[in-house]
Enzyme design. Structure first.
Site, PDB file in Angstrom:
ATOM      1  CG  HIS A 238       3.771  -1.609  11.522  1.00  0.00           C
ATOM      2  ND1 HIS A 238       4.562  -0.499  11.722  1.00  0.00           N
ATOM      3  CD2 HIS A 238       3.062  -1.371  10.384  1.00  0.00           C
ATOM      4  CE1 HIS A 238       4.331   0.383  10.757  1.00  0.00           C
ATOM      5  NE2 HIS A 238       3.422  -0.119   9.938  1.00  0.00           N
TER       6      HIS A 238
ATOM      7  CG  HIS B 164      -4.090   0.339   6.633  1.00  0.00           C
ATOM      8  ND1 HIS B 164      -4.023   0.942   7.862  1.00  0.00           N
ATOM      9  CD2 HIS B 164      -2.923   0.634   6.015  1.00  0.00           C
ATOM     10  CE1 HIS B 164      -2.863   1.570   7.978  1.00  0.00           C
ATOM     11  NE2 HIS B 164      -2.180   1.412   6.878  1.00  0.00           N
TER      12      HIS B 164
ATOM     13  CG  ASP C 121       0.491  -1.123   7.841  1.00  0.00           C
ATOM     14  OD1 ASP C 121       1.383  -1.958   8.073  1.00  0.00           O
ATOM     15  OD2 ASP C 121       0.715   0.105   7.787  1.00  0.00           O
TER      16      ASP C 121
ATOM     17  CG  ASP D  30       4.925   2.947   7.254  1.00  0.00           C
ATOM     18  OD1 ASP D  30       4.038   3.443   6.532  1.00  0.00           O
ATOM     19  OD2 ASP D  30       4.685   2.072   8.117  1.00  0.00           O
ATOM     20  CG  HIS D  31       4.089  -0.107   4.336  1.00  0.00           C
ATOM     21  ND1 HIS D  31       3.976  -1.392   4.801  1.00  0.00           N
ATOM     22  CD2 HIS D  31       3.685   0.694   5.351  1.00  0.00           C
ATOM     23  CE1 HIS D  31       3.508  -1.372   6.043  1.00  0.00           C
ATOM     24  NE2 HIS D  31       3.324  -0.110   6.399  1.00  0.00           N
TER      25      HIS D  31
ATOM     26  CG  HIS E  20       0.186   4.425   4.560  1.00  0.00           C
ATOM     27  ND1 HIS E  20      -0.589   3.697   5.431  1.00  0.00           N
ATOM     28  CD2 HIS E  20      -0.605   5.422   4.087  1.00  0.00           C
ATOM     29  CE1 HIS E  20      -1.806   4.235   5.492  1.00  0.00           C
ATOM     30  NE2 HIS E  20      -1.842   5.276   4.679  1.00  0.00           N
TER      31      HIS E  20
ATOM     32  CG  HIS F 181      -0.416   0.117   2.526  1.00  0.00           C
ATOM     33  ND1 HIS F 181       0.360  -0.869   3.098  1.00  0.00           N
ATOM     34  CD2 HIS F 181      -0.502   1.098   3.458  1.00  0.00           C
ATOM     35  CE1 HIS F 181       0.715  -0.497   4.319  1.00  0.00           C
ATOM     36  NE2 HIS F 181       0.221   0.694   4.565  1.00  0.00           N
TER      37      HIS F 181
HETATM   38 FE    FE Z   1       2.666   0.880   8.130  1.00  0.00          FE
HETATM   39 ZN    ZN Z   2       0.028   1.756   6.487  1.00  0.00          ZN
END
Ligand code: FE
Ligand code: ZN
Length: 255
Positions: free
Chosen positions: A165, A110, A127, A56-57, A54, A52
Protein backbone atom coordinates in the site's frame (compact mmCIF):
# COMPACT_ATOMS: atom_id res chain seq x y z
CA UNK A 1 15.18 -6.41 -14.34
CA UNK A 2 12.53 -3.71 -14.17
CA UNK A 3 10.19 -3.07 -11.24
CA UNK A 4 6.74 -1.59 -11.87
CA UNK A 5 4.09 -0.60 -9.32
CA UNK A 6 0.58 -0.83 -10.74
CA UNK A 7 -1.85 1.24 -8.67
CA UNK A 8 -5.08 -0.55 -7.75
CA UNK A 9 -8.15 0.39 -5.71
CA UNK A 10 -7.55 3.34 -3.36
CA UNK A 11 -3.93 2.84 -2.40
CA UNK A 12 -2.82 -0.71 -3.27
CA UNK A 13 0.14 -1.60 -5.45
CA UNK A 14 0.33 -4.67 -7.64
CA UNK A 15 4.04 -5.21 -8.19
CA UNK A 16 5.59 -6.45 -11.43
CA UNK A 17 9.16 -7.64 -11.66
CA UNK A 18 9.89 -7.80 -15.36
CA UNK A 19 12.64 -9.22 -17.54
CA UNK A 20 13.90 -7.66 -20.76
CA UNK A 21 11.39 -9.57 -22.90
CA UNK A 22 8.37 -8.47 -20.83
CA UNK A 23 8.11 -11.71 -18.84
CA UNK A 24 6.90 -10.67 -15.40
CA UNK A 25 6.21 -11.96 -11.94
CA UNK A 26 3.00 -10.39 -10.63
CA UNK A 27 2.72 -9.86 -6.89
CA UNK A 28 -0.65 -9.56 -5.13
CA UNK A 29 -3.03 -8.99 -8.06
CA UNK A 30 -6.02 -7.82 -6.04
CA UNK A 31 -7.58 -6.78 -9.35
CA UNK A 32 -6.89 -8.20 -12.79
CA UNK A 33 -7.76 -5.04 -14.75
CA UNK A 34 -4.49 -3.15 -14.10
CA UNK A 35 -2.53 -6.29 -15.02
CA UNK A 36 -4.47 -6.66 -18.26
CA UNK A 37 -3.72 -3.03 -19.06
CA UNK A 38 -0.02 -3.71 -18.51
CA UNK A 39 -0.29 -6.76 -20.78
CA UNK A 40 -1.62 -4.51 -23.52
CA UNK A 41 1.67 -2.64 -23.19
CA UNK A 42 3.81 -5.74 -23.61
CA UNK A 43 3.98 -7.28 -20.14
CA UNK A 44 3.65 -11.07 -20.12
CA UNK A 45 2.84 -12.52 -16.68
CA UNK A 46 4.58 -15.85 -16.02
CA UNK A 47 3.79 -16.38 -12.33
CA UNK A 48 1.72 -14.90 -9.52
CA UNK A 49 2.99 -14.44 -5.96
CA UNK A 50 0.36 -14.04 -3.24
CA UNK A 51 1.32 -12.76 0.22
CA UNK A 52 -1.94 -13.18 2.12
CA UNK A 53 -5.63 -13.95 1.73
CA UNK A 54 -7.14 -10.43 1.82
CA UNK A 55 -9.22 -9.67 -1.26
CA UNK A 56 -7.26 -6.56 -2.16
CA UNK A 57 -4.24 -8.85 -2.67
CA UNK A 58 -5.71 -11.97 -4.27
CA UNK A 59 -8.99 -10.81 -5.87
CA UNK A 60 -7.75 -10.90 -9.46
CA UNK A 61 -5.57 -14.01 -9.19
CA UNK A 62 -8.06 -16.66 -10.24
CA UNK A 63 -9.17 -14.69 -13.32
CA UNK A 64 -5.57 -14.14 -14.43
CA UNK A 65 -4.73 -17.79 -13.90
CA UNK A 66 -7.77 -18.92 -15.86
CA UNK A 67 -6.90 -16.62 -18.74
CA UNK A 68 -3.13 -17.22 -18.80
CA UNK A 69 -2.56 -20.72 -17.45
CA UNK A 70 0.31 -19.67 -15.17
CA UNK A 71 1.24 -20.85 -11.68
CA UNK A 72 0.34 -18.99 -8.50
CA UNK A 73 2.28 -19.37 -5.26
CA UNK A 74 0.78 -18.49 -1.91
CA UNK A 75 0.45 -19.48 1.73
CA UNK A 76 -1.26 -22.53 3.16
CA UNK A 77 -4.65 -20.99 3.90
CA UNK A 78 -8.00 -22.21 2.61
CA UNK A 79 -9.23 -18.63 2.53
CA UNK A 80 -7.21 -18.41 -0.71
CA UNK A 81 -9.18 -20.64 -3.06
CA UNK A 82 -8.04 -22.09 -6.34
CA UNK A 83 -5.04 -23.72 -7.89
CA UNK A 84 -2.37 -22.21 -5.69
CA UNK A 85 0.97 -23.91 -5.08
CA UNK A 86 1.28 -23.67 -1.32
CA UNK A 87 4.53 -22.36 0.10
CA UNK A 88 5.83 -21.72 3.58
CA UNK A 89 8.88 -20.60 5.48
CA UNK A 90 12.15 -21.70 3.91
CA UNK A 91 10.62 -22.68 0.58
CA UNK A 92 11.94 -21.32 -2.67
CA UNK A 93 9.95 -20.25 -5.70
CA UNK A 94 11.90 -20.43 -8.95
CA UNK A 95 10.76 -18.47 -11.97
CA UNK A 96 12.82 -19.84 -14.87
CA UNK A 97 11.38 -17.42 -17.43
CA UNK A 98 12.96 -14.58 -15.47
CA UNK A 99 15.98 -16.44 -14.17
CA UNK A 100 15.15 -15.47 -10.59
CA UNK A 101 14.22 -17.29 -7.43
CA UNK A 102 12.43 -16.08 -4.33
CA UNK A 103 12.89 -17.22 -0.76
CA UNK A 104 9.63 -17.53 1.14
CA UNK A 105 9.46 -16.19 4.68
CA UNK A 106 6.56 -16.81 7.05
CA UNK A 107 5.68 -13.43 8.59
CA UNK A 108 2.58 -13.92 10.76
CA UNK A 109 0.90 -10.98 12.45
CA UNK A 110 -1.25 -9.06 9.94
CA UNK A 111 -2.76 -12.46 9.16
CA UNK A 112 -1.70 -15.77 10.60
CA UNK A 113 -0.52 -17.23 7.26
CA UNK A 114 1.07 -14.12 5.70
CA UNK A 115 4.25 -14.81 3.72
CA UNK A 116 6.86 -12.56 2.12
CA UNK A 117 8.95 -13.22 -0.99
CA UNK A 118 12.59 -12.15 -1.18
CA UNK A 119 14.61 -12.42 -4.36
CA UNK A 120 16.71 -10.50 -6.89
CA UNK A 121 17.26 -7.74 -4.33
CA UNK A 122 13.54 -7.17 -3.81
CA UNK A 123 11.27 -7.84 -0.86
CA UNK A 124 7.57 -8.28 -1.53
CA UNK A 125 6.02 -8.19 1.91
CA UNK A 126 2.33 -7.40 1.37
CA UNK A 127 0.81 -5.79 4.45
CA UNK A 128 3.50 -6.76 6.98
CA UNK A 129 6.17 -4.07 6.72
CA UNK A 130 5.26 -0.69 5.24
CA UNK A 131 7.58 2.22 4.76
CA UNK A 132 7.60 4.01 8.13
CA UNK A 133 4.90 1.68 9.44
CA UNK A 134 3.52 -1.84 9.56
CA UNK A 135 0.25 -3.61 8.89
CA UNK A 136 -2.57 -3.85 11.36
CA UNK A 137 -2.28 -6.84 13.65
CA UNK A 138 -5.49 -8.68 12.72
CA UNK A 139 -4.54 -12.24 13.56
CA UNK A 140 -1.30 -12.17 15.51
CA UNK A 141 0.29 -11.39 18.81
CA UNK A 142 2.66 -8.46 19.37
CA UNK A 143 5.80 -10.54 19.97
CA UNK A 144 5.04 -12.59 16.86
CA UNK A 145 4.45 -9.60 14.61
CA UNK A 146 7.52 -7.83 15.94
CA UNK A 147 9.60 -10.95 15.16
CA UNK A 148 8.18 -11.00 11.63
CA UNK A 149 9.07 -7.35 11.06
CA UNK A 150 12.55 -7.79 12.45
CA UNK A 151 13.26 -10.81 10.26
CA UNK A 152 12.35 -8.73 7.21
CA UNK A 153 14.40 -5.77 8.39
CA UNK A 154 17.44 -8.03 8.89
CA UNK A 155 17.71 -8.68 5.14
CA UNK A 156 20.43 -6.72 3.31
CA UNK A 157 20.02 -2.97 3.73
CA UNK A 158 19.92 -2.25 0.01
CA UNK A 159 16.93 -4.58 -0.49
CA UNK A 160 14.09 -2.78 -2.30
CA UNK A 161 11.04 -2.64 -0.03
CA UNK A 162 7.94 -3.33 -2.12
CA UNK A 163 4.88 -3.01 0.14
CA UNK A 164 1.22 -3.55 -0.61
CA UNK A 165 0.00 0.00 0.00
CA UNK A 166 0.88 3.65 -0.48
CA UNK A 167 0.85 4.63 3.19
CA UNK A 168 4.27 6.25 3.49
CA UNK A 169 3.29 9.88 4.08
CA UNK A 170 0.50 9.03 6.54
CA UNK A 171 2.89 6.70 8.37
CA UNK A 172 5.42 9.52 8.41
CA UNK A 173 3.02 11.73 10.35
CA UNK A 174 2.72 9.08 13.04
CA UNK A 175 6.49 8.45 13.04
CA UNK A 176 7.07 12.17 13.64
CA UNK A 177 4.77 12.07 16.65
CA UNK A 178 6.54 9.04 18.10
CA UNK A 179 10.10 10.15 17.44
CA UNK A 180 10.18 13.88 16.66
CA UNK A 181 13.92 14.13 16.03
CA UNK A 182 14.99 11.68 13.33
CA UNK A 183 17.06 13.15 10.47
CA UNK A 184 17.10 9.88 8.47
CA UNK A 185 13.31 9.86 8.42
CA UNK A 186 13.11 13.50 7.44
CA UNK A 187 15.53 12.93 4.56
CA UNK A 188 13.41 9.99 3.37
CA UNK A 189 10.15 11.93 3.73
CA UNK A 190 11.63 14.75 1.64
CA UNK A 191 12.32 12.27 -1.17
CA UNK A 192 8.88 10.74 -0.72
CA UNK A 193 7.29 14.17 -1.01
CA UNK A 194 9.13 14.81 -4.28
CA UNK A 195 8.05 11.47 -5.71
CA UNK A 196 4.42 11.94 -4.68
CA UNK A 197 4.24 15.48 -6.06
CA UNK A 198 5.55 14.07 -9.35
CA UNK A 199 2.68 11.55 -9.30
CA UNK A 200 5.02 8.64 -8.57
CA UNK A 201 4.80 5.94 -5.91
CA UNK A 202 6.83 6.62 -2.77
CA UNK A 203 8.02 3.03 -3.06
CA UNK A 204 10.25 1.17 -3.25
CA UNK A 205 12.33 2.33 -0.33
CA UNK A 206 15.16 0.36 1.22
CA UNK A 207 15.42 -1.68 4.37
CA UNK A 208 18.38 0.43 5.49
CA UNK A 209 16.12 3.49 5.60
CA UNK A 210 13.44 1.58 7.49
CA UNK A 211 15.87 0.43 10.15
CA UNK A 212 16.82 4.06 10.75
CA UNK A 213 13.38 5.61 10.42
CA UNK A 214 10.48 3.20 10.99
CA UNK A 215 9.23 3.53 14.59
CA UNK A 216 7.98 -0.08 14.64
CA UNK A 217 11.59 -1.23 14.07
CA UNK A 218 12.87 1.15 16.73
CA UNK A 219 11.08 -0.02 19.87
CA UNK A 220 14.43 -0.36 21.65
CA UNK A 221 15.57 3.21 21.06
CA UNK A 222 15.52 5.57 24.05
CA UNK A 223 13.51 8.22 22.16
CA UNK A 224 10.68 5.81 21.27
CA UNK A 225 10.66 4.29 24.75
CA UNK A 226 10.50 7.75 26.31
CA UNK A 227 7.52 8.77 24.16
CA UNK A 228 5.70 5.55 25.08
CA UNK A 229 6.47 5.92 28.79
CA UNK A 230 5.02 9.41 28.71
CA UNK A 231 1.91 8.29 26.84
CA UNK A 232 1.30 5.21 29.01
CA UNK A 233 2.23 6.86 32.30
CA UNK A 234 4.86 4.13 32.84
CA UNK A 235 7.61 2.44 30.89
CA UNK A 236 6.43 -0.51 28.76
CA UNK A 237 7.28 -3.81 30.46
CA UNK A 238 9.33 -5.12 27.55
CA UNK A 239 9.90 -4.69 23.83
CA UNK A 240 6.77 -6.67 22.88
CA UNK A 241 4.73 -4.40 25.16
CA UNK A 242 6.37 -1.38 23.56
CA UNK A 243 5.48 -2.68 20.11
CA UNK A 244 1.91 -3.46 21.21
CA UNK A 245 1.48 0.03 22.61
CA UNK A 246 2.80 1.57 19.42
CA UNK A 247 0.53 -0.53 17.20
CA UNK A 248 -2.52 0.25 19.34
CA UNK A 249 -1.73 3.95 19.28
CA UNK A 250 -1.38 3.91 15.50
CA UNK A 251 -4.74 2.09 15.13
CA UNK A 252 -6.47 5.15 16.53
CA UNK A 253 -4.14 7.81 15.14
CA UNK A 254 -5.77 10.32 12.85
CA UNK A 255 -3.09 13.05 12.77
FE1 FE B 1 -3.94 -4.82 1.90
ZN1 ZN C 1 -4.10 -7.14 4.13
Amino acid sequence: MRLVALPAFQDNYIWLLCGADGAAVVVDPGDDAPVRAAMAEGIRPVALLLTHHHADHVGGAARLQAALDIPAYGPVDDRIPGEVQRVGDGDRVDVPALGVGFDVMAVPGHTRSHVAFHGAGHLFCGDTLFSLGCGRMFEGQPAQMLASLERLAALPGDTALCCGHEYTEANGRFARTVEPDNPAREAWLARVGERRRAGLPSLPGTLAVERDANPFLRVDTPAVRATLAQRLGQAPADRAAAFAALREWKDGFTG
